[in-house]
Design an enzyme around this catalytic site. Structure first.
Site, PDB file in Angstrom:
ATOM      1  N   GLU A   8     -11.987   2.627  17.751  1.00 16.24           N
ATOM      2  CA  GLU A   8     -13.002   2.458  16.723  1.00 16.24           C
ATOM      3  C   GLU A   8     -14.134   1.551  17.197  1.00 16.24           C
ATOM      4  O   GLU A   8     -13.839   0.529  17.811  1.00 16.24           O
ATOM      5  CB  GLU A   8     -12.287   1.814  15.516  1.00 16.24           C
ATOM      6  CG  GLU A   8     -12.838   2.206  14.190  1.00 16.24           C
ATOM      7  CD  GLU A   8     -11.929   1.725  13.061  1.00 16.24           C
ATOM      8  OE1 GLU A   8     -10.781   2.177  12.970  1.00 16.24           O
ATOM      9  OE2 GLU A   8     -12.405   0.891  12.298  1.00 16.24           O
ATOM     10  N   ALA A  28      -4.137   3.220   8.248  1.00 21.49           N
ATOM     11  CA  ALA A  28      -3.641   1.903   8.666  1.00 21.49           C
ATOM     12  C   ALA A  28      -4.486   1.357   9.822  1.00 21.49           C
ATOM     13  O   ALA A  28      -5.495   0.686   9.583  1.00 21.49           O
ATOM     14  CB  ALA A  28      -2.173   2.027   9.024  1.00 21.49           C
ATOM     15  N   ARG A  29      -4.115   1.683  11.040  1.00 20.18           N
ATOM     16  CA  ARG A  29      -4.919   1.290  12.202  1.00 20.18           C
ATOM     17  C   ARG A  29      -4.844   2.419  13.221  1.00 20.18           C
ATOM     18  O   ARG A  29      -3.777   3.019  13.425  1.00 20.18           O
ATOM     19  CB  ARG A  29      -4.389   0.000  12.834  1.00 20.18           C
ATOM     20  CG  ARG A  29      -4.735  -1.269  12.075  1.00 20.18           C
ATOM     21  CD  ARG A  29      -6.229  -1.595  12.122  1.00 20.18           C
ATOM     22  NE  ARG A  29      -6.551  -2.855  11.461  1.00 20.18           N
ATOM     23  CZ  ARG A  29      -6.908  -2.972  10.177  1.00 20.18           C
ATOM     24  NH1 ARG A  29      -7.011  -1.896   9.415  1.00 20.18           N
ATOM     25  NH2 ARG A  29      -7.191  -4.154   9.661  1.00 20.18           N
ATOM     26  N   ILE A  68       0.849  -1.204   0.000  1.00 18.98           N
ATOM     27  CA  ILE A  68       0.000   0.000   0.000  1.00 18.98           C
ATOM     28  C   ILE A  68       0.884   1.254   0.000  1.00 18.98           C
ATOM     29  O   ILE A  68       0.614   2.214  -0.730  1.00 18.98           O
ATOM     30  CB  ILE A  68      -0.978  -0.012   1.198  1.00 18.98           C
ATOM     31  CG1 ILE A  68      -1.943  -1.198   1.064  1.00 18.98           C
ATOM     32  CG2 ILE A  68      -1.762   1.308   1.279  1.00 18.98           C
ATOM     33  CD1 ILE A  68      -2.793  -1.478   2.295  1.00 18.98           C
ATOM     34  N   HIS A  97     -13.467   4.373   8.320  1.00 15.03           N
ATOM     35  CA  HIS A  97     -12.743   3.145   7.912  1.00 15.03           C
ATOM     36  C   HIS A  97     -13.219   2.618   6.543  1.00 15.03           C
ATOM     37  O   HIS A  97     -13.772   1.525   6.444  1.00 15.03           O
ATOM     38  CB  HIS A  97     -12.876   2.051   8.989  1.00 15.03           C
ATOM     39  CG  HIS A  97     -11.748   1.058   8.933  1.00 15.03           C
ATOM     40  ND1 HIS A  97     -11.290   0.377  10.030  1.00 15.03           N
ATOM     41  CD2 HIS A  97     -10.981   0.626   7.897  1.00 15.03           C
ATOM     42  CE1 HIS A  97     -10.297  -0.431   9.679  1.00 15.03           C
ATOM     43  NE2 HIS A  97     -10.098  -0.296   8.379  1.00 15.03           N
TER      44      HIS A  97
HETATM   45  C1  GLV Z   1      -8.803  -3.049   6.364  1.00 18.78           C
HETATM   46  O1  GLV Z   1      -8.605  -2.220   7.198  1.00 18.78           O
HETATM   47  C2  GLV Z   1      -8.063  -4.251   6.209  1.00 18.78           C
HETATM   48  O2  GLV Z   1      -7.159  -4.520   7.016  1.00 18.78           O
HETATM   49  O3  GLV Z   1      -8.355  -5.015   5.289  1.00 18.78           O
END
Ligand code: GLV
Length: 322
Positions: free
Chosen positions: A269, A239-240, A159, A287
């Site tokens: 979240e 990302a997270r 990514i 998200h």
């Molecule tokens: C989305 O956040 C994934 O990890 O696929």
């Protein structure tokens, strides 16, 4: 080849995945966008050999205790921080994820967030929707251009690379931080230079988080990291959430220590810190990184193909290893 293995899908997934799973075993799938109630989930898991899970499922000891016959957890996500992989490993349960198929969609969203924050598009949208009278103005809602500005990518996986390509097309220069250097031909192709994290933070106009979440990236962007960033810089997170100390981010945004943030993911979240909601220099998205029709179908299909491989006694396509 259909087997008699019981496959439990714990959340609603696209037909492209279900279609494959129906040919792979005895399928039971939760068919609502509401989360599956715990008693229903546990009842279904009792004789399941395969669990197809979403990133909102916590696959921990309690989950695994409810599923004593489990052989495979096929997560319909590339991130697998919702899964205790070590606990699965101890019980001989294989874990798979869905890398690759969501790379472009997520990089597109990251680039969209870069543009939204640098060009103040959320603010513009809110202005019009608020009904406040306005007219074109020479100095109205000025943003900054991307040409010649530096993007710092934290985590140069697929990514990160896809985002670097997009950023280059917008005339940005790219630096990155990663545990390992990218291959020289990839660095040359992306025009990206490896730097340490402090340098990336101190010199980038936009910092994008594209690393996995783990113990080692928990609060990677904390008050000290934010203090290194330029007052004109913007932080983008697709990302997270817990990679960022959200309370520290709110303070940095409030005090003008950094110029803005664009967030697709949140520390707790789906809860969003009220401090973020009240700030105008923040873009908040629920998200949506992989949320295209094509990508979600491809994710479901890849998870299902992993199930087929494991039930046929073969190595899965995308296995998560410790
Ligand atoms: C989305 O956040 C994934 O990890 O696929």
């Amino acid at each position: 080849m259909t087997t008699s293995a019981r496959i439990v899908v714990t959340g609603k997934i696209p037909e492209a995945g279900l279609e494959i799973l129906r040919t792979a075993g005895e399928l039971w799938a939760w068919d609502s966008s509401e989360p599956i109630p715990l008693p229903v989930r546990n009842e279904q898991l009792a004789d399941a050999e395969v669990a197809v899970t979403l990133l909102t499922d916590r696959v921990d000891d309690a989950f695994l205790d409810a599923a004593p016959r489990l052989r495979l957890v096929a997560n319909v996500a590339v991130g697998y921080n919702n899964i205790d992989v070590a606990a699965c490993d101890r019980r001989g349960v294989i874990v798979t994820n869905t890398p690759g198929v969501l790379t472009d969609a997520t990089a597109d969203l990251a680039m969209a967030l870069v543009l939204m924050s640098t060009r103040r598009l959320g603010e513009g949208e809110r202005l019009i929707r608020s009904g406040t009278p306005w007219q074109w103005g020479m100095f109205m809602m000025l943003g900054v251009g991307l040409q010649g500005r530096q993007l710092g990518i934290v985590g140069m996986g697929a990514i990160g690379e896809a985002l670097a390509r997009r950023a280059r097309a917008f005339g940005m220069t790219v630096v990155y931080n990663n545990r390992r250097a990218a291959a020289p031909e990839i660095e040359a192709d992306l025009g990206a230079r490896l730097v340490d994290l402090p340098e990336l933070l101190a010199t980038s106009d936009v910092v994008s988080l594209n690393c996995p979440y783990s113990e080692s990236t928990h609060h990677l962007i904390d008050a000290d990291a934010l203090a290194l960033m330029k007052p004109s810089a913007v932080l983008v997170n697709t990302a997270r959430g817990p990679i960022v100390d959200e309370a520290a981010l709110v303070s940095a945004l409030r005090s003008g220590q950094i110029a803005g943030a664009a967030l697709d993911v949140f520390e707790r979240e789906p809860e969003v810190d009220p401090g973020l909601v009240e700030l105008d220099n923040v873009v908040l998205i629920p998200h949506l990184g992989s949320a295209t029709i094509e990508t979600r179908s491809a994710m479901a299909a890849l998870a299902a193909r992993n199930v087929v491989e494991v039930l046929a006694g073969r190595e899965p396509i995308s296995r998560v290893t410790l």
